[in-house]
Design an enzyme around this catalytic site. Structure first.
Site, short mmCIF file in Angstrom:
data_model
loop_
_atom_site.label_atom_id
_atom_site.label_comp_id
_atom_site.label_asym_id
_atom_site.label_seq_id
_atom_site.Cartn_x
_atom_site.Cartn_y
_atom_site.Cartn_z
N GLU A 265 0.62 -1.10 0.26
CA GLU A 265 0.40 0.12 0.10
C GLU A 265 0.56 0.93 -0.38
O GLU A 265 0.31 2.14 0.86
CB GLU A 265 -0.81 -0.17 0.78
CG GLU A 265 -0.04 -0.22 2.57
CD GLU A 265 0.23 -1.17 3.24
OE1 GLU A 265 0.61 -1.83 2.67
OE2 GLU A 265 0.46 -1.34 4.79
N HIS A 289 -8.34 -4.06 -1.53
CA HIS A 289 -7.54 -3.95 0.17
C HIS A 289 -6.32 -2.58 0.29
O HIS A 289 -5.93 -1.83 0.98
CB HIS A 289 -7.28 -5.36 -0.01
CG HIS A 289 -5.96 -5.83 1.35
ND1 HIS A 289 -6.84 -6.49 2.72
CD2 HIS A 289 -4.51 -5.22 1.89
CE1 HIS A 289 -5.48 -6.56 3.44
NE2 HIS A 289 -4.02 -5.97 2.47
N GLU A 290 -5.06 -2.77 -0.83
CA GLU A 290 -4.60 -1.86 -1.30
C GLU A 290 -4.88 -0.54 -0.35
O GLU A 290 -4.59 0.22 -0.59
CB GLU A 290 -3.34 -1.68 -2.05
CG GLU A 290 -3.10 -3.14 -1.95
CD GLU A 290 -2.50 -4.09 -0.92
OE1 GLU A 290 -2.00 -3.70 0.12
OE2 GLU A 290 -1.98 -5.14 -0.29
N HIS A 293 -5.96 0.45 2.23
CA HIS A 293 -4.68 0.79 3.75
C HIS A 293 -4.22 2.25 3.30
O HIS A 293 -4.24 3.28 4.09
CB HIS A 293 -3.92 0.33 3.34
CG HIS A 293 -3.68 -0.69 3.97
ND1 HIS A 293 -3.29 -0.92 5.44
CD2 HIS A 293 -3.31 -2.13 3.41
CE1 HIS A 293 -2.71 -2.48 5.17
NE2 HIS A 293 -3.27 -2.93 4.17
N GLU A 312 -3.80 -4.18 9.21
CA GLU A 312 -4.28 -5.04 8.28
C GLU A 312 -5.53 -6.12 8.49
O GLU A 312 -6.56 -6.32 8.20
CB GLU A 312 -3.40 -6.86 8.77
CG GLU A 312 -2.09 -6.35 8.05
CD GLU A 312 -1.94 -6.01 6.34
OE1 GLU A 312 -3.28 -5.96 5.89
OE2 GLU A 312 -0.62 -4.71 6.12
N ASP A 367 8.93 -9.21 9.93
CA ASP A 367 8.03 -9.94 9.49
C ASP A 367 7.07 -11.75 9.34
O ASP A 367 6.50 -12.00 8.88
CB ASP A 367 8.56 -10.46 8.19
CG ASP A 367 9.80 -9.09 7.20
OD1 ASP A 367 8.73 -8.24 7.73
OD2 ASP A 367 10.10 -8.75 6.52
N TYR A 375 -4.91 -9.93 10.21
CA TYR A 375 -5.58 -10.53 8.63
C TYR A 375 -6.90 -11.02 8.83
O TYR A 375 -8.02 -10.05 9.31
CB TYR A 375 -4.87 -11.13 7.47
CG TYR A 375 -3.90 -10.10 6.50
CD1 TYR A 375 -2.26 -10.46 7.12
CD2 TYR A 375 -4.10 -9.29 5.38
CE1 TYR A 375 -1.25 -10.10 6.78
CE2 TYR A 375 -3.23 -8.94 4.67
CZ TYR A 375 -2.12 -9.36 5.58
OH TYR A 375 -0.55 -8.20 4.91
N1 BES Z 1 0.73 -4.52 3.58
C1 BES Z 1 0.93 -5.83 2.97
C2 BES Z 1 2.12 -6.35 2.01
C3 BES Z 1 3.10 -7.12 3.80
C4 BES Z 1 2.81 -6.98 5.08
C5 BES Z 1 4.37 -6.41 3.66
C6 BES Z 1 3.68 -6.81 5.85
C7 BES Z 1 5.52 -6.62 4.45
C8 BES Z 1 4.98 -7.31 5.91
C9 BES Z 1 -0.27 -5.17 1.61
O1 BES Z 1 -1.31 -5.07 2.04
C10 BES Z 1 -0.75 -6.98 2.15
O2 BES Z 1 -1.57 -7.82 2.76
N2 BES Z 1 -0.85 -7.74 0.64
C11 BES Z 1 -1.24 -9.49 1.06
C12 BES Z 1 -2.41 -9.43 -0.02
C13 BES Z 1 -3.77 -8.53 -0.10
C14 BES Z 1 -4.80 -8.69 -0.67
C15 BES Z 1 -4.25 -9.69 1.80
C16 BES Z 1 0.00 -9.82 0.28
O3 BES Z 1 0.64 -9.11 -0.36
O4 BES Z 1 -0.57 -11.00 -0.17
ZN ZN Z 2 -2.50 -5.38 3.95
#
Ligand code: BES
Ligand code: ZN
Length: 595
Positions: A265, A289-290, A293, A312, A367, A375
């Site tokens: 995002e 989703h993005e 954010h 999330e 991470d 989520y």
């Molecule tokens: N912010 C996250 C990606 C992220 C989270 C990167 C933690 C590094 C550490 C992003 O918004 C996200 O949640 N992406 C998901 C897709 C979403 C549709 C659930 C993904 O990349 O799977």
């Molecule tokens: Zn996210």
């Protein structure tokens, strides 16, 4: 607001806090480094503070200066020992009266937050490509920063690339036409370091709506613009629900397939995997989703990675509300039901300590906290409040929450206080029915947690049962007329492993090995590994070598690694695939295969 202690940062923002960063960076595609300066304007919270501590990881620092009133003096600097998770503290002594530091530095080719792609790894095959991924604590691998989400800065940047390439950032100023190799950006809204983002390559732009557009390599641009055509509709829907979009533009950057996430995002410029380009818009809840954010995460930000669920969980809840508004209750209901299944799967795998929304990540890589749990459990918690208080009241509550904390970073405790004062206080009887402690501080789900179901998906799952029992023939399964979500539910509803003859029957009827929908391909390939269905072997290898999205590749390698022969195969594929993966994905798969 005094920043909260963050165990994932060396910075001391309670003493000196950075307010603005001005970057001047040259993208060196030959040496795979960014080189230049970061000029940081800071404010002393403690008037006696005499040093600035920044986060870095693997930066080559050439020199430092301190500035006051535009006069610059060379400064000493000390780069501390490297911690394997946190990197090194960079400490700069501050003369009295100074309010800026300038650091002359370069990144290393191994920077954890950057991926450098050769022309062969791009769609066009003619130009190299660079992109960043700063969340959670990788900004420090390309900018010396107070790399904690509790600190917010504005920024400006000059980025220099080869003249025929284009640079974009999570800021205003992204080019829509003329190239030239020098690009200037500014981000007037205050953001945390993990939202700093950059990309450079052979990028073209297509408008999507009055304040949105898409960047992609030229050969992908038309497909991308078609896929994301509903972006303005989503923005209008989110605004109607949660208040004005406060970032002016919303653009989407389609990255090469090695991008390790589905989406990121980055403010004003969502980064997205090309694996969502299904051709039928069936995977665009990723954009919902993005985009969401822009309220939950970018506007109201988790103050530390313990509070990640505030980003999330809220965003997953908002995503489904946007889905419902734009694509209808049926569609949103299917997404919620699939999400609940994901959560149940995750709850089976996770240790208790990782099942708390308010997770303790001290001593760990943040991470590690990025499982499905924050989520889906977070979204379920908000849904339970919506069900208890009613939509109208809960929507109003959220709108006020985003206003109250706009452009601030908050902790779980801040949220709880706001919840008690603004929702619970209005109706104590209902409040008494919320097991708040259990939701936030305990593993698993409280009794009575919502269990979203979808009648359409239930019907499909029943058909999967009938098909596997032999009471429904393959030719009577209307796979071709189903949505992607129904197809996924059908595949998920089948027993595993299926015997190879049955796999072949499905494949012949529905063309599964050859599907162009990556979500379905992933599901099918996982089944194929379990079933030892060798007709999909070549597709599996091609999938793993050409795609670096962690959500897909991690479970596939894990599945392969379950048997000795599968592990051998996985290692052989990984030898070919690894050089193309992002550093973050390499670390993940190294951990599974220990090559
Ligand atoms: N912010 C996250 C990606 C992220 C989270 C990167 C933690 C590094 C550490 C992003 O918004 C996200 O949640 N992406 C998901 C897709 C979403 C549709 C659930 C993904 O990349 O799977
Ligand atoms: Zn996210």
């Amino acid at each position: 607001m005094t920043p909260t202690a963050d165990v994932h940062s060396f910075a001391e923002p309670d003493r000196v806090v950075v307010r603005h960063a001005d970057l001047d960076l040259t993208v060196d595609f030959e040496r795979h480094i960014l080189r230049g300066t970061a000029t940081l304007r800071f404010e002393r919270i403690d008037p006696a503070a005499d040093r600035l501590v920044l986060d870095t990881r693997g930066l080559d620092v050439d020199s430092a200066e301190t500035g006051s009133d535009g006069r610059w003096t060379s400064a000493r600097f000390d780069l501390g020992p490297a911690d394997s998770i946190l990197g090194s503290a960079l400490t700069i002594p501050l003369p009295a009266g100074s309010d800026q530091v300038r650091i002359h530095y370069a990144t290393r080719p191994t920077a954890s937050g950057l991926q450098w792609l050769t022309p062969a790894q791009t769609a066009g095959k003619r130009h190299p490509f660079l992109f960043s991924q700063s969340q959670a604590i990788h900004a420090r691998s390309w900018i010396p920063m107070q790399d904690t989400p509790g600190v917010r800065i504005t920024y400006s940047a000059t980025v220099r690339t080869p003249p025929d390439l284009v640079a974009v950032m999570s800021a205003a100023g992204n080019p829509t036409g003329e190239r030239g190799g020098t690009y200037r950006f500014s981000m007037p809204q205050r953001i945390p370091a993990y939202l700093l983002a950059i990309a450079a390559g052979d990028l073209a732009f297509a408008p999507l709506g009055p304040r949105s557009g898409v960047y992609a390599e030229p050969s992908l641009l038309a497909r991308a613009a078609h896929e994301f055509a509903d972006t303005e509709k989503m923005m209008l829907s989110a605004e109607r629900l949660y208040g004005p979009y406060r970032w002016e533009r919303y653009d989407i950057l389609v990255l090469p397939p090695s991008f390790p996430f589905g989406g990121m995002e980055n403010p004003r410029l969502t980064f997205a995997t090309p694996t969502v380009l299904a051709g039928d818009r069936s995977l665009v809840s990723l954009i919902a989703h993005e985009l969401a954010h822009s309220w939950s995460g970018n506007l109201v930000t988790n103050a530390t990675w313990r509070d990640f669920w505030l980003n999330e969980g809220f965003t997953t809840y908002l995503e489904r509300r946007i889905d419902e508004d734009v694509y209808g209750a049926d569609f949103a209901g299917m997404e919620a039901a699939l999400g609940r299944e994901d959560l149940d799967d995750e709850l089976e795998r996770l240790e208790d300590r990782d099942e708390l929304l308010h997770i303790d990540l001290s001593g760990r890589d943040p991470d590690d906290g990025a499982t499905r749990l924050p989520y889906e459990k977070g979204a379920l918690f908000l849904r339970s409040l919506e069900e208890l208080y009613g939509r109208e009241r809960f929507d109003e509550f959220l709108r006020c929450y985003f206003d109250r904390f706009a452009f601030q970073s908050i902790t779980t405790a801040d949220f709880v206080r706001y919840l008690r004062e603004n929702l619970f206080a209005t109706d104590g009887e209902r409040a008494a029915r919320v097991p708040l402690e259990r939701w936030l501080e305990e593993p698993g789900l409280p009794p009575g947690a919502p269990r979203p179901v979808s009648a359409r998906l239930q019907a499909v799952a029943a058909m999967a049962g009938d098909w596997s029992a032999g009471s429904t023939r393959t030719s009577d399964v209307p796979f071709g007329s189903w949505t992607t979500q129904e197809r996924l539910a059908f595949l998920r509803g089948l027993p595993t492993p299926l015997d190879t003859a049955r796999m072949a029957e499905l494949d012949a009827a529905f063309g599964l090995t050859a599907t162009g929908n990556n979500e379905i391909a992933f599901q099918w390939l996982r089944m194929a590994i379990r079933a030892a269905y060798s007709a999909a072997d070549a597709r599996l290898e091609d999938f793993l070598v050409s795609i670096g999205r962690r959500k897909y590749i991690k479970p596939l390698y894990e599945e392969l690694a379950k048997t000795p022969a599968g592990r051998e195969r996985a290692l052989a594929i990984y030898r070919k695939a690894r050089p193309g993966y992002h550093p973050i994905a390499q670390t993940t798969i190294d951990g599974i295969l220990e090559p």
